[in-house]
Design an enzyme around this catalytic site. Structure first.
Site, PDB file in Angstrom:
ATOM      1  N   HIS A  75      -7.599  -5.004  -0.701  1.00 17.80           N
ATOM      2  CA  HIS A  75      -6.347  -4.255  -0.731  1.00 17.80           C
ATOM      3  C   HIS A  75      -5.231  -4.921   0.074  1.00 17.80           C
ATOM      4  CE1 HIS A  75      -3.958  -0.734  -1.503  1.00 17.80           C
ATOM      5  NE2 HIS A  75      -3.822  -0.439  -0.218  1.00 17.80           N
ATOM      6  N   SER A 112       0.827  -1.200   0.000  1.00 17.63           N
ATOM      7  CA  SER A 112       0.000   0.000   0.000  1.00 17.63           C
ATOM      8  C   SER A 112       0.865   1.254   0.000  1.00 17.63           C
ATOM      9  CB  SER A 112      -0.968  -0.047   1.187  1.00 17.63           C
ATOM     10  OG  SER A 112      -1.956   0.944   1.101  1.00 17.63           O
ATOM     11  N   ASP A 147      -9.786  -4.060  -6.176  1.00 21.02           N
ATOM     12  CA  ASP A 147      -9.203  -3.341  -5.045  1.00 21.02           C
ATOM     13  C   ASP A 147      -9.800  -1.940  -5.010  1.00 21.02           C
ATOM     14  OD1 ASP A 147      -7.628  -1.942  -3.229  1.00 21.02           O
ATOM     15  OD2 ASP A 147      -5.731  -2.746  -3.965  1.00 21.02           O
TER      16      ASP A 147
END
Length: 266
Positions: A244, A94, A216
């Site tokens: 995610h 991320s 996502d």
């Protein structure tokens, strides 16, 4: 304060092996890598850490230093310097994907490759660019986070995890979010969701693997494709996973993609 204590560094795996440095995303800590990192301990030196304000990190929080992702990138470089890490494969989930890009640009001699899981160089849509959110969406999210962090966490974490058939994973992410200091989390969220690192991507000069979940909500497919196209010579692995956090919801796929990347000599 030494870097091990400051960032709760865990150094495991094969002494003298190639270094895999795992970095967690917003609202998480190094425990989010528990299904992936141990797999590589027989063949690599595996190093995990917590960002400031997360997990067991004891580093003091400086609002000015961490107003942008550059402060977090400086921490990564410090970890590598103080632990004398070289030929590092940085594995970032991320927001840590872009933190890894920035760390590589700061200390290119340290990093040999990047593995970017669910990366996004900009979360806000722009002319000719799909980031996944309008500016108003981000402003609303930040306002909700600021006014009721625990309520926001309970509502958003399961959606971010994106695994309705495995509600325990959404519950785990919710708990992780709720353990964070709300003030630090709000500032980290602003640094994350208002960032724009698109101009940094073409400057990456090491082999790079981009991992993208097929579904996502935080970093949609168009973003993963953009990152892979912008980084010279990078590879794109589309995972048959939703959400995610494939490091939790689809760790075997993450491991396979990494092993394929390494087998190609990256």
């Amino acid at each position: 304060m030494n870097v091990t204590r400051a960032h709760n560094v865990v150094d495991a795996g094969l002494p003298g092996g190639r270094v895999l440095l795992f970095a967690h995303g917003f609202g998480c800590d190094q425990n989010m890598w528990r299904y992936v990192a141990p797999h590589f301990e027989s063949s690599h030196r595996v190093v995990l850490f917590d960002h400031v304000g997360a997990g067991g990190a004891q580093a003091p929080y400086d609002a000015e230093r961490y107003a942008s992702l550059e402060g977090y990138a400086d921490d990564v470089v410090r970890i590598c310097t103080e632990l004398d890490l070289h030929d590092v494969v940085f594995v970032g989930h991320s927001v840590s994907a872009m933190i890894g890009v920035l760390a590589h640009l700061r200390a290119p001699e340290v990093f040999a490759a990047l593995v970017l899981v669910g990366p996004s160089p900009r979360y806000i849509n722009d002319d000719g660019y799909t980031g996944g959110f309008d500016r108003a969406d981000i402003d609303d999210m930040l306002a909700a986070l600021s006014s009721n962090y625990l309520g926001w966490s309970s509502a958003i974490a399961p959606a971010i995890m994106g695994t309705p058939d495995s509600p325990e994973l959404g519950a785990e992410l919710t708990q992780s979010f709720c353990r964070a200091d709300p003030d630090i989390a709000e500032r980290f969220a602003r640094a994350t969701f208002l960032s724009d690192n698109r101009a940094d991507l073409p400057l990456v000069s090491v082999p790079t693997l981009v991992m993208q979940s097929r579904d996502d909500m935080i970093a949609p497919m168009a973003v993963g494709q953009y990152v892979a196209a912008a980084i010279p010579g990078s590879s794109l692995a589309v995972l048959d996973s939703s959400g995610h956090c494939p490091n939790l919801s689809a760790p075997d796929e993450v491991i396979r993609a990494m092993e394929t990347f390494f087998a190609e000599g990256r």
